[in-house]
Design a protein around this motif. Structure first.
Motif, PDB file in Angstrom:
ATOM      1  N   PRO A 106     -10.860  72.905  29.263  1.00  0.00           N
ATOM      2  CA  PRO A 106     -10.591  71.458  29.181  1.00  0.00           C
ATOM      3  C   PRO A 106     -10.689  70.827  30.560  1.00  0.00           C
ATOM      4  O   PRO A 106     -10.393  71.456  31.582  1.00  0.00           O
ATOM      5  CB  PRO A 106      -9.144  71.400  28.662  1.00  0.00           C
ATOM      6  N   ARG A 142      -6.963  66.566  30.061  1.00  0.00           N
ATOM      7  CA  ARG A 142      -7.358  66.569  28.646  1.00  0.00           C
ATOM      8  C   ARG A 142      -6.892  67.849  27.932  1.00  0.00           C
ATOM      9  O   ARG A 142      -7.303  68.110  26.801  1.00  0.00           O
ATOM     10  CB  ARG A 142      -8.884  66.452  28.512  1.00  0.00           C
ATOM     11  N   GLU A 143      -6.072  68.660  28.602  1.00  0.00           N
ATOM     12  CA  GLU A 143      -5.695  69.969  28.073  1.00  0.00           C
ATOM     13  C   GLU A 143      -5.011  69.878  26.704  1.00  0.00           C
ATOM     14  O   GLU A 143      -5.365  70.616  25.776  1.00  0.00           O
ATOM     15  CB  GLU A 143      -4.766  70.701  29.061  1.00  0.00           C
ATOM     16  N   GLU A 144      -4.053  68.985  26.567  1.00  0.00           N
ATOM     17  CA  GLU A 144      -3.317  68.891  25.302  1.00  0.00           C
ATOM     18  C   GLU A 144      -4.199  68.359  24.184  1.00  0.00           C
ATOM     19  O   GLU A 144      -4.101  68.785  23.030  1.00  0.00           O
ATOM     20  CB  GLU A 144      -2.075  68.022  25.488  1.00  0.00           C
ATOM     21  N   GLU A 145      -5.060  67.435  24.523  1.00  0.00           N
ATOM     22  CA  GLU A 145      -5.997  66.885  23.535  1.00  0.00           C
ATOM     23  C   GLU A 145      -6.913  67.977  22.988  1.00  0.00           C
ATOM     24  O   GLU A 145      -7.120  68.100  21.770  1.00  0.00           O
ATOM     25  CB  GLU A 145      -6.819  65.779  24.188  1.00  0.00           C
ATOM     26  N   ALA A 159      -6.401  71.280  23.103  1.00  0.00           N
ATOM     27  CA  ALA A 159      -5.599  72.268  22.384  1.00  0.00           C
ATOM     28  C   ALA A 159      -5.244  71.768  20.986  1.00  0.00           C
ATOM     29  O   ALA A 159      -5.340  72.519  20.005  1.00  0.00           O
ATOM     30  CB  ALA A 159      -4.340  72.594  23.182  1.00  0.00           C
ATOM     31  N   ALA A 160      -4.866  70.517  20.876  1.00  0.00           N
ATOM     32  CA  ALA A 160      -4.489  69.976  19.567  1.00  0.00           C
ATOM     33  C   ALA A 160      -5.663  69.991  18.598  1.00  0.00           C
ATOM     34  O   ALA A 160      -5.493  70.237  17.394  1.00  0.00           O
ATOM     35  CB  ALA A 160      -3.946  68.554  19.734  1.00  0.00           C
ATOM     36  N   ARG A 204      -5.500  74.273  15.932  1.00  0.00           N
ATOM     37  CA  ARG A 204      -5.081  74.174  14.533  1.00  0.00           C
ATOM     38  C   ARG A 204      -6.046  74.978  13.653  1.00  0.00           C
ATOM     39  O   ARG A 204      -7.148  75.332  14.096  1.00  0.00           O
ATOM     40  CB  ARG A 204      -5.028  72.720  14.088  1.00  0.00           C
ATOM     41  N   ARG A 219      -5.658  80.138  22.962  1.00  0.00           N
ATOM     42  CA  ARG A 219      -5.603  80.138  24.412  1.00  0.00           C
ATOM     43  C   ARG A 219      -5.905  81.556  24.885  1.00  0.00           C
ATOM     44  O   ARG A 219      -5.622  82.527  24.190  1.00  0.00           O
ATOM     45  CB  ARG A 219      -4.232  79.695  24.910  1.00  0.00           C
TER      46      ARG A 219
END
Length: 411
Positions: free
Chosen positions: A283, A287-290, A292-293, A297, A306
């Motif tokens: 990422p 933007r890491e959380e975006e 990952a989300a 999933r 990860r």
């Protein structure tokens, strides 16, 4: 049947000779003056099930007169990682060739790839493992490499005594002739260990699929080169221990089985390292959380992790060169970061190393090996200690155990 006699028969049949005198008489004398050479052959992308279908009479004969087994590649089931594992005994997460494409935080802005000679020839990328030719050279065993990933590089300051820079334009017959020419030399300059690499079967498998007529034709072509190599060595009276491997198998792919990562999240949010049978990416900052989300999933036909959460059985994900996010496709599916650069119809590898379609080839035949033996499936890390044993050199510590392939050896 002795290996030399087998290849003498093949040579005579190919040459259209009516008697064995011209080939067998000189080689009987010469064989007493020559120690066996060990030749490690890679037939890239060769599935074990390709044997015995009528396309590989020379390989079938070697399997029948020697030792054969299915071999489990290391993860990921890619070309550079597994070739380096075979010759170092280390899994990719340890030797550092973690993919055909890599980045390293110690070299910002640089990327290792199969087609980037300025990086692929840099020892920085390869020094995490010591290949068998380096181990051998350091212990006084002369080596020569007719192609093998890493063999062009001065790993830990040492190259094979003879080596060739990889060039797809060098044909398979030329590769075989080069090996035979090396072995014509006087004893003092004659290699005791040789590698030989064929990419033809893998290329056809990618382009047409593993079961295509074109792939079977490629198998026949490479098999005929094995026959020519054996006949050439037999004519020299050169005993040989063959260890014939592949790096991975091949699975059929289709344009109907494609996952587009750029439709799952904003393509401006990540940097792709590899795509195909798996997608590996980093990422972009912030933007890491975006990312990952969007990816972690559940998704049909793929699973993402990860790097630190990859299943333990992969033995993969601790090396700094493994990207932050890794998505593995269901076998036969592709994960592409953008519009395909090539037709998805054909074949590929890189899938779960436990999948039967990823199994690799192993044949060992010659005076060092038992005859008519079929061994259970084993991990490819075991090839390195086997080579060290046959060559009579002390191996480096590795992930392979000598006991695994000890049943292949004569007492």
């Amino acid at each position: 049947m002795m290996l030399r006699s087998l290849f003498a028969s093949l040579f005579l049949a190919l040459a259209g000779c009516t008697t064995a005198t011209a080939v067998t008489a000189p080689q009987t004398i010469a064989a007493t003056q020559r120690e066996p050479v060990t030749i490690l052959v890679s037939i890239d992308g060769f599935r074990p099930e390709y044997l015995g279908r009528g396309d590989s009479p020379n390989l079938d004969a070697l399997a029948a007169t020697g030792v054969t087994a299915e071999m489990r590649p290391s993860f990921p089931t890619k070309t550079f990682p597994n070739h380096y594992t075979i010759v170092t005994g280390l899994r990719p997460d340890r030797h550092g060739i973690v993919d055909n494409n890599m980045e390293d935080a110690a070299r910002p802005g640089e990327r290792f790839s199969m087609g980037n000679a300025s990086q692929a020839l840099d020892p920085f990328w390869w020094d995490g493992g010591e290949p068998i030719w380096v181990t051998a050279e350091k212990q006084g065993v002369r080596t020569a490499t007719m192609f093998w990933p890493g063999s062009e590089v001065a790993v830990r300051g040492t190259r094979p005594a003879d080596w060739q820079r990889f060039d797809m334009n060098i044909t398979n017959p030329q590769r075989v002739r080069a090996v035979v020419d090396w072995l014509r030399r006087p004893q003092a300059s004659r290699p005791q260990f040789v590698t030989l690499y064929f990419d033809t079967v893998d290329t056809a498998g990618h382009r047409y699929g593993p079961q295509a007529p074109e792939t079977r034709a490629a198998i026949r072509e490479v098999d005929s080169r094995i026959g020519e190599l054996g006949a050439g060595l037999d004519a020299l009276g050169q005993p040989v221990n063959f260890v014939i491997t592949s790096d991975h198998g091949m699975a059929a792919t289709s344009a109907e089985r494609v996952i587009r990562a750029d439709r799952l999240l904003d393509p401006a949010a990540f940097r792709t390292i590899s795509d195909g049978a798996f997608l590996s990416l980093d990422p972009l900052p912030g933007r890491e959380e975006e990312v990952a989300a969007a990816l972690l999933r559940p998704h049909p036909h793929m699973q993402c992790w990860r790097k630190g959460d990859l299943p333990e059985r992969f033995a993969y994900g601790t090396h700094p060169r493994v990207p932050a996010i890794f998505c593995l496709a269901e076998t036969g599916w592709l994960i592409l970061a953008s519009e395909p650069r090539y037709s998805p119809d054909g074949g590929t590898h890189g899938y779960d190393n436990l999948d039967p379609a990823m199994k690799a080839l192993f044949i060992a035949s010659g005076p060092a090996f038992r005859s008519g033996v079929i061994l259970p499936i084993f991990d490819n890390v075991a090839v390195y200690p086997l080579l060290a044993e046959v060559l009579g050199v002390v191996p480096q510590p590795s992930d392979g155990q000598a006991e695994t392939l000890a049943p292949a050896l004569r007492d």
